[in-house]
Design an enzyme around this catalytic site. Structure first.
Site, PDB file in Angstrom:
ATOM      1  N   TYR A   1     -11.947   7.921   1.503  1.00 34.78           N
ATOM      2  CA  TYR A   1     -11.246   8.667   0.455  1.00 34.78           C
ATOM      3  C   TYR A   1     -12.280   9.500  -0.291  1.00 34.78           C
ATOM      4  O   TYR A   1     -13.033   8.975  -1.125  1.00 34.78           O
ATOM      5  CB  TYR A   1     -10.520   7.670  -0.462  1.00 34.78           C
ATOM      6  CG  TYR A   1      -9.704   6.688   0.352  1.00 34.78           C
ATOM      7  CD1 TYR A   1      -8.455   7.045   0.860  1.00 34.78           C
ATOM      8  CD2 TYR A   1     -10.223   5.424   0.674  1.00 34.78           C
ATOM      9  CE1 TYR A   1      -7.728   6.161   1.661  1.00 34.78           C
ATOM     10  CE2 TYR A   1      -9.491   4.539   1.462  1.00 34.78           C
ATOM     11  CZ  TYR A   1      -8.251   4.914   1.955  1.00 34.78           C
ATOM     12  OH  TYR A   1      -7.535   4.040   2.744  1.00 34.78           O
TER      13      TYR A   1
ATOM     14  N   ASP B   1      25.778  -4.464 -14.740  1.00 31.09           N
ATOM     15  CA  ASP B   1      26.221  -5.453 -13.754  1.00 31.09           C
ATOM     16  C   ASP B   1      25.778  -5.050 -12.340  1.00 31.09           C
ATOM     17  O   ASP B   1      26.366  -5.448 -11.346  1.00 31.09           O
ATOM     18  CB  ASP B   1      27.743  -5.626 -13.830  1.00 31.09           C
ATOM     19  CG  ASP B   1      28.479  -4.314 -13.577  1.00 31.09           C
ATOM     20  OD1 ASP B   1      27.799  -3.271 -13.444  1.00 31.09           O
ATOM     21  OD2 ASP B   1      29.724  -4.325 -13.495  1.00 31.09           O
TER      22      ASP B   1
ATOM     23  N   HIS C   1      -2.106   3.501  -3.378  1.00 30.26           N
ATOM     24  CA  HIS C   1      -0.669   3.177  -3.390  1.00 30.26           C
ATOM     25  C   HIS C   1       0.125   4.329  -4.002  1.00 30.26           C
ATOM     26  O   HIS C   1       0.972   4.129  -4.866  1.00 30.26           O
ATOM     27  CB  HIS C   1      -0.415   1.864  -4.141  1.00 30.26           C
ATOM     28  CG  HIS C   1      -0.919   0.665  -3.392  1.00 30.26           C
ATOM     29  ND1 HIS C   1      -1.109  -0.563  -3.979  1.00 30.26           N
ATOM     30  CD2 HIS C   1      -1.285   0.512  -2.095  1.00 30.26           C
ATOM     31  CE1 HIS C   1      -1.553  -1.410  -3.067  1.00 30.26           C
ATOM     32  NE2 HIS C   1      -1.671  -0.786  -1.917  1.00 30.26           N
TER      33      HIS C   1
ATOM     34  N   ARG D   1      -6.668   7.295   6.380  1.00 30.09           N
ATOM     35  CA  ARG D   1      -6.574   5.853   6.697  1.00 30.09           C
ATOM     36  C   ARG D   1      -5.848   5.745   8.022  1.00 30.09           C
ATOM     37  O   ARG D   1      -4.929   6.532   8.285  1.00 30.09           O
ATOM     38  CB  ARG D   1      -5.833   5.087   5.590  1.00 30.09           C
ATOM     39  CG  ARG D   1      -5.670   3.593   5.894  1.00 30.09           C
ATOM     40  CD  ARG D   1      -5.278   2.722   4.694  1.00 30.09           C
ATOM     41  NE  ARG D   1      -3.974   3.004   4.150  1.00 30.09           N
ATOM     42  CZ  ARG D   1      -3.752   3.651   3.007  1.00 30.09           C
ATOM     43  NH1 ARG D   1      -4.783   4.075   2.281  1.00 30.09           N
ATOM     44  NH2 ARG D   1      -2.533   3.874   2.584  1.00 30.09           N
TER      45      ARG D   1
ATOM     46  N   HIS E   1      -5.096  -7.611   6.449  1.00 36.75           N
ATOM     47  CA  HIS E   1      -4.347  -8.701   5.815  1.00 36.75           C
ATOM     48  C   HIS E   1      -3.403  -9.271   6.852  1.00 36.75           C
ATOM     49  O   HIS E   1      -3.068  -8.608   7.840  1.00 36.75           O
ATOM     50  CB  HIS E   1      -3.589  -8.201   4.571  1.00 36.75           C
ATOM     51  CG  HIS E   1      -2.704  -7.011   4.810  1.00 36.75           C
ATOM     52  ND1 HIS E   1      -1.460  -7.107   5.382  1.00 36.75           N
ATOM     53  CD2 HIS E   1      -2.903  -5.682   4.581  1.00 36.75           C
ATOM     54  CE1 HIS E   1      -0.914  -5.890   5.463  1.00 36.75           C
ATOM     55  NE2 HIS E   1      -1.775  -4.996   5.008  1.00 36.75           N
TER      56      HIS E   1
ATOM     57  N   GLU F   1      -4.106   2.662  10.389  1.00 34.42           N
ATOM     58  CA  GLU F   1      -3.744   1.234  10.323  1.00 34.42           C
ATOM     59  C   GLU F   1      -2.867   0.843  11.496  1.00 34.42           C
ATOM     60  O   GLU F   1      -1.849   1.476  11.774  1.00 34.42           O
ATOM     61  CB  GLU F   1      -2.984   0.973   9.017  1.00 34.42           C
ATOM     62  CG  GLU F   1      -2.432  -0.431   8.896  1.00 34.42           C
ATOM     63  CD  GLU F   1      -1.814  -0.707   7.527  1.00 34.42           C
ATOM     64  OE1 GLU F   1      -1.318   0.235   6.882  1.00 34.42           O
ATOM     65  OE2 GLU F   1      -1.842  -1.876   7.109  1.00 34.42           O
TER      66      GLU F   1
ATOM     67  N   HIS G   1       2.036  -8.240   2.910  1.00 38.04           N
ATOM     68  CA  HIS G   1       0.803  -9.013   2.682  1.00 38.04           C
ATOM     69  C   HIS G   1       1.240 -10.458   2.843  1.00 38.04           C
ATOM     70  O   HIS G   1       1.670 -11.094   1.894  1.00 38.04           O
ATOM     71  CB  HIS G   1       0.216  -8.721   1.298  1.00 38.04           C
ATOM     72  CG  HIS G   1      -0.218  -7.291   1.168  1.00 38.04           C
ATOM     73  ND1 HIS G   1      -0.492  -6.687  -0.018  1.00 38.04           N
ATOM     74  CD2 HIS G   1      -0.431  -6.331   2.108  1.00 38.04           C
ATOM     75  CE1 HIS G   1      -0.842  -5.427   0.187  1.00 38.04           C
ATOM     76  NE2 HIS G   1      -0.807  -5.186   1.475  1.00 38.04           N
TER      77      HIS G   1
ATOM     78  N   GLU H   1      -7.144  -1.620   8.964  1.00 37.97           N
ATOM     79  CA  GLU H   1      -6.775  -0.399   8.242  1.00 37.97           C
ATOM     80  C   GLU H   1      -7.907   0.209   7.423  1.00 37.97           C
ATOM     81  O   GLU H   1      -7.793   0.366   6.201  1.00 37.97           O
ATOM     82  CB  GLU H   1      -5.575  -0.671   7.345  1.00 37.97           C
ATOM     83  CG  GLU H   1      -5.689  -1.892   6.443  1.00 37.97           C
ATOM     84  CD  GLU H   1      -4.461  -2.037   5.548  1.00 37.97           C
ATOM     85  OE1 GLU H   1      -4.170  -1.077   4.811  1.00 37.97           O
ATOM     86  OE2 GLU H   1      -3.800  -3.086   5.588  1.00 37.97           O
TER      87      GLU H   1
ATOM     88  N   ASP I   1       1.905   5.848   5.184  1.00 38.16           N
ATOM     89  CA  ASP I   1       1.746   4.392   5.314  1.00 38.16           C
ATOM     90  C   ASP I   1       3.127   3.797   5.081  1.00 38.16           C
ATOM     91  O   ASP I   1       3.643   3.822   3.961  1.00 38.16           O
ATOM     92  CB  ASP I   1       0.736   3.889   4.268  1.00 38.16           C
ATOM     93  CG  ASP I   1       0.471   2.385   4.353  1.00 38.16           C
ATOM     94  OD1 ASP I   1       1.212   1.683   5.060  1.00 38.16           O
ATOM     95  OD2 ASP I   1      -0.483   1.932   3.688  1.00 38.16           O
TER      96      ASP I   1
ATOM     97  N   ASP J   1       3.551  -2.423   9.700  1.00 40.48           N
ATOM     98  CA  ASP J   1       2.730  -1.814   8.647  1.00 40.48           C
ATOM     99  C   ASP J   1       1.753  -0.861   9.345  1.00 40.48           C
ATOM    100  O   ASP J   1       0.725  -1.298   9.856  1.00 40.48           O
ATOM    101  CB  ASP J   1       1.995  -2.908   7.873  1.00 40.48           C
ATOM    102  CG  ASP J   1       1.121  -2.354   6.757  1.00 40.48           C
ATOM    103  OD1 ASP J   1       1.201  -1.142   6.461  1.00 40.48           O
ATOM    104  OD2 ASP J   1       0.344  -3.149   6.180  1.00 40.48           O
TER     105      ASP J   1
ATOM    106  N   HIS K   1     -11.171  -0.777  -0.468  1.00 41.88           N
ATOM    107  CA  HIS K   1     -10.195  -1.850  -0.217  1.00 41.88           C
ATOM    108  C   HIS K   1     -10.596  -2.680   0.999  1.00 41.88           C
ATOM    109  O   HIS K   1     -11.514  -2.331   1.741  1.00 41.88           O
ATOM    110  CB  HIS K   1      -8.782  -1.277  -0.061  1.00 41.88           C
ATOM    111  CG  HIS K   1      -8.598  -0.293   1.063  1.00 41.88           C
ATOM    112  ND1 HIS K   1      -8.454  -0.663   2.363  1.00 41.88           N
ATOM    113  CD2 HIS K   1      -8.532   1.077   1.057  1.00 41.88           C
ATOM    114  CE1 HIS K   1      -8.279   0.410   3.117  1.00 41.88           C
ATOM    115  NE2 HIS K   1      -8.337   1.479   2.349  1.00 41.88           N
TER     116      HIS K   1
END
Ligand code: GLY
Ligand code: MN
Ligand code: MN
Length: 449
Positions: A393, A41, A247, A411, A358, A413, A365, A389, A264, A275, A354
């Site tokens: 890598y 619950d 991610h 990175r 965005h 951003e 996003h 961003e 990030d 972000d 990537h």
């Protein structure tokens, strides 16, 4: 009242009027986000649906907005909400109830949610269209389709259609959300300021020997301390070569002297989120190899930000980032050859896989079209916020990369507001140059500000 409540009747009435003027004649039916069960619950933490909250400011689950234009060119809005209930409120918390919904959120009328399905046929009567998004809540869809099926059954031949055409209102809501109004921009400015403060706290807190999640705790404690009720997305706190996992979310490795740490993370405030990504040295100083990679990414990011000009194609920042990153990969000895040709052939992709931007707003996003129906990039509108961003890598085991650069992931951003006067970086308070980042790293740095 919930911290998600935004009691501003005039603001939300203006947004609803703008939306209904775009949509034209018909009835808008917009439920908030459904609650989701975690187990037994116990529910997952509740967050209002972004579109619903944008148009009402109403924070509670199990609420539905119904609205349409009136003959006089204005509009009428109803909320269906959970009624006051002493027993339920003892267990689950306070409710606004119908009287509170009308008084505090300024709709024309509010009814108990249990009356929705009785009222809906009357509200739909004579409406040529129903503005409703199918697919968000299967149980709600089912009830609506059952209602239409029952109407169709009773329907005699040679009459007007049994039910109105269903049209998706989401693209029109997305268009409104894309170019921020003043209140939305105010929320973004706070969300991005809190986010920047959290990143400064992470830089001040990180040191060799801590676990990634301890830095995450310092960052998120600063978010909460400054009034953000939740994160805009799960924080990525990735040390060493974990930064090469885009991610990454385990956040449990021990930081080692000489590591870079990529963070990030974004704080939500009044429904909007920041972000930011920053990459900084755990021991307070970049090594020469780390600084070389960082400099390439920073140059690319600055080029991407410069490209965020009103009217520029929405892919201009990405193109600018890719050009600069590819030039940098040649300088770093990872790629060889003519930069323009390497870009055309997408030779950068193993190390930059990537997109560079965005839309940003209520959702990390965020909604809004990037391309028109012919796949041409949309022009960047004034008032839109987008991220820039870029990253590199360089895998730990990648033999195409010079040995001293292997395992470095960077990175950077920022969140950029498009204005008639050029790009405005909303997240400039997060240190970014090598000098500023190094100055912000280490215990005591934050308190010295
Ligand atoms: N953290 C998600 C993103 O930057 O897109
Ligand atoms: Mn982003
Ligand atoms: Mn991000």
């Amino acid at each position: 009242m919930s911290r998600d409540a935004i009691p501003d009747p005039a603001l939300h009435a203006t947004r609803r009027q703008r939306l209904l003027d775009r949509l034209g004649d018909g009835l808008l039916l917009l439920p908030t986000a459904p609650e989701t069960l975690r187990n037994g619950d116990v529910l997952h933490e509740y967050r209002p649906g972004s579109d619903f909250h944008f148009l009402t400011g109403f924070p509670e689950p199990e609420a539905v907005l119904v609205a349409c234009r009136t003959a006089r060119g204005r509009h009428r809005s109803l909320l269906f909400v959970r009624p006051r209930d002493k027993a339920r409120e003892t267990w689950d918390g306070r409710r606004c109830g119908t009287a509170g919904a009308k008084r505090v959120f300024g709709v024309d009328a509010a009814h108990p949610l249990g009356e929705l399905w009785q009222e809906l046929p009357k509200l739909l009567h004579g409406q040529p269209r129903l503005f409703f998004r199918l697919g968000a809540d299967a149980a709600f869809d089912r009830r609506l389709l059952d209602l239409f099926a029952a109407q169709a059954k009773k329907h005699k031949k040679r009459q007007p259609p049994a039910h109105p055409a269903i049209e998706d209102p989401v693209p029109a809501i997305a268009a409104l959300r894309l170019a921020k109004d003043r209140a939305e921009l105010d929320a973004m400015r706070v969300a991005t300021a809190i986010t920047a403060a959290g990143h400064r706290a992470a830089m001040a807190w990180a040191r060799p020997g801590l676990r990634e999640y301890e830095v995450q705790a310092a960052l998120e404690a600063e978010f909460r301390r400054l009034g953000s009720p939740r994160n805009g997305y799960p924080s990525i706190v990735a040390s060493g070569s974990n930064a090469c996992i885009l991610h990454y979310h385990e956040n449990d490795r021990t930081l080692r002297a000489g590591d870079l740490l990529l963070v990030d993370a974004g704080a939500e405030f009044a429904g909007s989120t920041g972000d930011i990504t920053r990459t900084f040295p755990v021991s307070g100083r970049f090594t020469a190899a780390q600084a070389a990679v960082y400099t390439v990414v920073l140059r690319a990011q600055l080029a991407g930000i410069r490209a965020c000009r009103r009217g520029a194609p929405s892919d201009a920042p990405h193109k600018a980032c890719v050009r600069a990153l590819t030039r940098g990969l040649v300088e770093l000895g990872v790629l060889r050859g003519d930069v323009a040709r390497l870009v055309r052939k997408e030779k950068y992709k193993p190390w930059y896989m990537h997109g560079s931007s965005h839309w940003l707003g209520r959702d990390v996003h965020d909604v809004g079209a990037y391309q028109d129906g012919d796949d041409h990039p949309e022009p960047l509108p004034a008032g839109a916020v987008l991220t820039v961003e870029p990253g590199l890598y360089l895998g730990r085991l990648d033999r195409k990369v010079p040995r001293e650069l292997r395992g470095i992931g960077v990175r950077i951003e920022d969140d950029v507001l498009v204005t008639a006067r050029g790009p405005e970086v909303l997240t400039a308070a997060a240190p970014k140059t090598i000098r500023d980042v190094q100055a912000a790293c280490g215990p005591g740095q934050q308190s010295r500000r």
